[in-house]
Write a protein that holds these residues in place. Structure first.
Motif, short mmCIF file in Angstrom:
data_model
loop_
_atom_site.label_atom_id
_atom_site.label_comp_id
_atom_site.label_asym_id
_atom_site.label_seq_id
_atom_site.Cartn_x
_atom_site.Cartn_y
_atom_site.Cartn_z
N ASN A 1 0.71 -1.54 0.06
CA ASN A 1 -0.25 0.02 0.78
C ASN A 1 0.59 1.37 -0.57
O ASN A 1 1.02 1.26 1.23
N ILE A 2 1.14 1.76 -1.15
CA ILE A 2 1.62 2.84 -1.50
C ILE A 2 1.75 4.78 -0.48
O ILE A 2 1.79 4.95 -0.34
N ALA A 3 -0.22 4.57 -0.30
CA ALA A 3 -0.62 6.04 -0.19
C ALA A 3 -0.41 5.54 1.18
O ALA A 3 -0.04 6.54 2.51
N ILE A 4 0.05 4.18 2.05
CA ILE A 4 0.57 4.75 4.02
C ILE A 4 1.42 5.03 4.23
O ILE A 4 1.96 5.13 4.82
N VAL B 1 3.45 5.92 2.12
CA VAL B 1 3.93 8.01 1.68
C VAL B 1 3.38 8.84 3.13
O VAL B 1 3.82 9.99 3.07
N MET B 2 2.12 8.27 3.46
CA MET B 2 1.42 9.33 4.74
C MET B 2 2.49 8.75 6.11
O MET B 2 2.91 9.86 6.29
#
Length: 71
Positions: free
Chosen positions: A47-50, A52-53
């Motif tokens: 999960n790239i979004a997590i 990056v977050m």
């Protein structure tokens, strides 16, 4: 080590470990309050979004910790 005092070296090492310890504590708190495993989401599910977050969160925490230590 010309011109660098031993106290400055020890202070740098101490504050480095203090900042790193605070970041680890923040990771553990965030991992505990989220309803899912961040480690599993990042490593297994990719999960790239997590990812990056979390990177942005740790950068902002690092800036805050450095500002507090240096003041």
């Amino acid at each position: 080590m010309a011109g660098i005092q031993l106290a400055e070296v020890f202070g740098t090492i101490f504050y480095t470990f203090l900042g790193f310890g605070l970041l680890v504590i923040c990771w553990l708190v965030i991992e505990r309050i989220t309803p899912f495993s961040l480690r599993r989401e990042i490593e297994e599910d990719h999960n790239i979004a997590i990812a990056v977050m979390m990177a942005a969160l740790f950068l902002s925490l690092s800036i805050i910790i450095a500002a507090v230590i240096l003041s």
